[in-house]
Design a protein around this motif. Sequence first.
Motif: not given
Length: 347
Positions: A240-246, A248-262, A321-326
């Motif tokens: 699809g178009t980049p806009g259409e594909l993004k 599809k994910l509808a909502a924004a993504t919550i991104v969490i970065e933490a200083d933790l082990s795997p 949503p970004s193309l990487d999220d897609v």
Amino acid sequence: MDTPGPDGYEPAVMTLIHPGEPAVETRVLSKSFGLGAKRIEAVRGVDITVQQGEIFGFLGPNGAGKTTTLRMLTTLIPIKAGQAFVAGVDVARRPREVRRRIGYVGQLGGADLAATGRESLILQGELYGASARQARDRANELIERLELSEFVDRIARTYSGGQRRRLEVALGIMHRPEVLFLDEPTTGLDPQNRANLWDQVRGLRAAGTTIFLTTHYLEEADALADRLAIIDKGRIVAEGTPGELKRKLAAATIVIEADLSPDELEALRAEVAVQPMVTAASLDGRTVRAEATDSAEALLAIATLLRSRRVPLKSIGLAQPSLDDVFLHETGRSLRDAGPVNGDGAR
């Protein structure tokens, strides 16, 4: 088909593709390698339609079948199953005609480093049947269009990466192809040269050239592609178009970065996944990404969880949503993790 010009050179505008007919079309295109139990299905029933005059982006992780598909479309490897038509020509039945109608700029380039750019352009034109005068005129046209004049009369081995890439694009369109295949055209270029090449690609599209683009740069696909397809494990998983594909994910993504082990990050991902309004949570490197039906409520619940667990938080926020999220949603991995190609260009 148009009649060649007086010197046997193709006219400036070719009309092999009828109005409304796709510039590139595949039907259940398939390819396997090896024998018996070791047989690998590289491409599995791929259906693609690329309209005339559009930039079509083709994305996929290493080993997904992207390069194999491209090599079949450009006649570099034979088609054994399914069908492909490029510039209105059956690729399997008339590969020589396809080669006359397409341009191809590979990852490793094709410029003669011992010659000047002008010499390479004129030779390319003559190889496609132009007279010396026609080749010179066409070379001058492209030198101006792609802004090569500053360096085109130097030996090509002295060019910067961006200069060489622009010359290679010029070589790819010297014979006025109807379809131009660009395989990772800006890999290794700095941001300024990448942006310059993007402008040149847009200019080619504006002049009527159909462009089939493979890239590992998601911002490049987002900026350039009118439509795109994602291939994974030999199959098209999204198109699809980049806009259409993004969307599809509808909502924004919550991104969490933490200083933790795997192991701790995986445990955190599992806890995040069961929070109110969270529909899915994944681990992308050292980042936990959560999809939610109500991002505001989910963000509040996750923040409360992190505070109660005293998680050493580096950052938390909402990302549209970004193309990487897609890509992550469709393939289970980030395209940013795909890495560079092998020395032989394989994927």
